[in-house]
Design an enzyme around this catalytic site. Structure first.
Site, PDB file in Angstrom:
ATOM      1  CE  LYS A  51      -3.341  -2.178   3.066  1.00 50.80           C
ATOM      2  NZ  LYS A  51      -4.075  -1.873   4.446  1.00 50.80           N
ATOM      3  N   GLY A  52       2.154   1.173   0.488  1.00 50.31           N
ATOM      4  CA  GLY A  52       2.872   2.307   1.002  1.00 50.31           C
ATOM      5  C   GLY A  52       2.906   3.424  -0.299  1.00 50.31           C
ATOM      6  CG  ASP A 111      14.329  -0.635   5.656  1.00 48.73           C
ATOM      7  OD1 ASP A 111      15.539   0.273   6.181  1.00 48.73           O
ATOM      8  OD2 ASP A 111      13.546  -1.467   6.543  1.00 48.73           O
ATOM      9  CG  PHE A 160       9.616   2.988  11.621  1.00 48.59           C
ATOM     10  CD1 PHE A 160       9.987   1.903  10.792  1.00 48.59           C
ATOM     11  CD2 PHE A 160       8.318   3.536  11.436  1.00 48.59           C
ATOM     12  CE1 PHE A 160       8.778   1.268  10.029  1.00 48.59           C
ATOM     13  CE2 PHE A 160       7.438   2.875  10.955  1.00 48.59           C
ATOM     14  CZ  PHE A 160       7.510   1.722  10.046  1.00 48.59           C
ATOM     15  CG  ASP A 167       1.946   1.199   7.481  1.00 49.19           C
ATOM     16  OD1 ASP A 167       3.017   1.150   6.743  1.00 49.19           O
ATOM     17  OD2 ASP A 167       1.569   0.299   8.121  1.00 49.19           O
TER      18      ASP A 167
HETATM   19  P1  IMP Z   1      12.393  -3.493   2.610  1.00 48.90           P
HETATM   20  O1  IMP Z   1      12.207  -5.029   1.817  1.00 48.90           O
HETATM   21  O2  IMP Z   1      13.116  -3.863   3.882  1.00 48.90           O
HETATM   22  O3  IMP Z   1      13.268  -2.808   1.672  1.00 48.90           O
HETATM   23  O4  IMP Z   1      11.201  -2.739   2.958  1.00 48.90           O
HETATM   24  C1  IMP Z   1      10.095  -2.763   2.418  1.00 48.90           C
HETATM   25  C2  IMP Z   1       8.970  -2.251   2.798  1.00 48.90           C
HETATM   26  O5  IMP Z   1       8.717  -1.807   4.347  1.00 48.90           O
HETATM   27  C3  IMP Z   1       8.762  -0.769   2.360  1.00 48.90           C
HETATM   28  O6  IMP Z   1       8.227  -0.801   1.012  1.00 48.90           O
HETATM   29  C4  IMP Z   1       7.823  -0.116   3.487  1.00 48.90           C
HETATM   30  O7  IMP Z   1       6.578  -0.490   2.996  1.00 48.90           O
HETATM   31  C5  IMP Z   1       8.031  -0.854   4.492  1.00 48.90           C
HETATM   32  N1  IMP Z   1       9.200   0.194   5.290  1.00 48.90           N
HETATM   33  C6  IMP Z   1      10.380   0.131   5.501  1.00 48.90           C
HETATM   34  N2  IMP Z   1      10.887   1.166   6.037  1.00 48.90           N
HETATM   35  C7  IMP Z   1       9.719   1.656   6.576  1.00 48.90           C
HETATM   36  C8  IMP Z   1       9.745   2.920   7.503  1.00 48.90           C
HETATM   37  O8  IMP Z   1      10.645   3.762   7.855  1.00 48.90           O
HETATM   38  N3  IMP Z   1       8.339   3.428   7.702  1.00 48.90           N
HETATM   39  C9  IMP Z   1       7.361   2.761   6.982  1.00 48.90           C
HETATM   40  N4  IMP Z   1       7.659   1.664   6.020  1.00 48.90           N
HETATM   41  C10 IMP Z   1       8.636   1.115   5.980  1.00 48.90           C
HETATM   42 MG    MG Z   2       6.495  -0.390  -0.139  1.00 49.01          MG
END
Ligand code: IMP
Ligand code: MG
Length: 183
Positions: A51-52, A111, A160, A167
Site C-alpha cells: 500500500k505504501g 529499506d 522509522f 504507515d
Molecule cells: P524492505 O523490503 O526492507 O526494503 O522494506 C520494504 C517495505 O517496508 C517498504 O516498501 C515499506 O512499506 C516498509 N518500510 C520500510 N521502512 C519503513 C519505514 O521507515 N516506515 C514505514 N514503512 C517502512
Molecule cells: Mg512499499
C-alpha cells in the site's frame, strides 16, 4: 500491536517532520521531467507497490508527460509495528501482461531491499522491454541485498518514518509530509 496501544499519544508519536510537502512536491516535479527525458515519448507502465506507494504514485503519474498506464501490485513485508518480518509475500498481482512494455516500478521506500528484490525478479521473468525503479525514499544503510534504484528522490538515515503513504501499524499514511515516528 494492539489498537489501543497504537493510538495512545497518536499525535505525539509524530516526532518531527523530516521532509515537507513543499520539498516532496518539488522533488516529484523534477523526477517527472527525468522520467520524460529517459522515455522520450515512449509509453510506460507505472507499477505501484501497495500500500505504501499509493500516494507517491498518484503524484508521480501526474508529473510525467509520456503516455502512461498505471498498475498495482501488493507486497507485504512489515506485518506489525516497526519490525520487518524478513518475509515478503506478493498478495496481489498485476492485472495486465507487461511483456515488451517499459515498466517503471514506483516504490515508497527501499529499506533492506528484500521486497523490491523479489518483485524485480518476478517482473523480469515476464520479459518487459525495460525495467526501472523510482523510489521516494532510500535508506541505504539498512540494505541486506545489492540493490539500487534508478531514481531515488530522498536518501534518509536509519529512522522509522511515517506519512505520505508510509504507515506504522496501518496509521499515519494520510499525513501530507514525511515524519520521524517515535516516542
Ligand atoms: P524492505 O523490503 O526492507 O526494503 O522494506 C520494504 C517495505 O517496508 C517498504 O516498501 C515499506 O512499506 C516498509 N518500510 C520500510 N521502512 C519503513 C519505514 O521507515 N516506515 C514505514 N514503512 C517502512
Ligand atoms: Mg512499499
Amino acid at each position: 500491536m494492539n489498537q489501543e496501544l497504537q493510538l495512545e499519544n497518536y499525535e505525539k508519536k509524530i516526532k518531527r517532520v523530516i521532509i515537507s510537502e513543499e520539498e516532496i512536491r518539488a522533488a516529484i516535479k523534477k523526477a517527472g521531467k527525468t522520467i520524460d527525458a529517459i522515455y522520450d515519448g515512449r509509453p510506460i507502465v507505472l507499477v505501484s507497490i501497495l500500500k505504501g506507494a499509493f500516494v507517491f504514485m498518484s503524484d508521480i503519474c501526474r508529473a510525467v508527460s509520456v503516455p502512461c498506464e498505471i498498475a498495482f501490485m501488493c507486497a507485504k513485508s512489515y506485518y506489525t509495528g516497526t519490525q520487518s518480518s524478513g518475509v515478503v509475500r506478493i498478495t496481489m498481482d498485476l492485472d495486465r501482461d507487461i511483456k515488451d512494455c517499459h515498466v517503471v516500478i514506483v516504490e515508497d521506500i527501499i529499506d533492506t531491499g528484500r521486497t523490491l528484490n523479489d518483485i524485480i525478479k518476478v517482473l523480469k521473468s515476464r520479459n518487459p522491454a525495460s525495467l526501472r525503479v523510482v523510489t521516494l525514499l532510500d535508506k541505504p544503510s539498512r540494505r541486506v541485498v545489492d540493490l539500487k534504484a534508478d531514481l531515488s528522490l530522498f536518501t534518509i538515515p536509519d529512522l522509522f518514518v511515517i506519512g505520505y503513504g508510509l504507515d506504522c501499524g496501518e496509521y499515519y499514511r494520510n499525513l501530507p509530509y514525511i515524519a520521524e515516528y517515535g516516542e
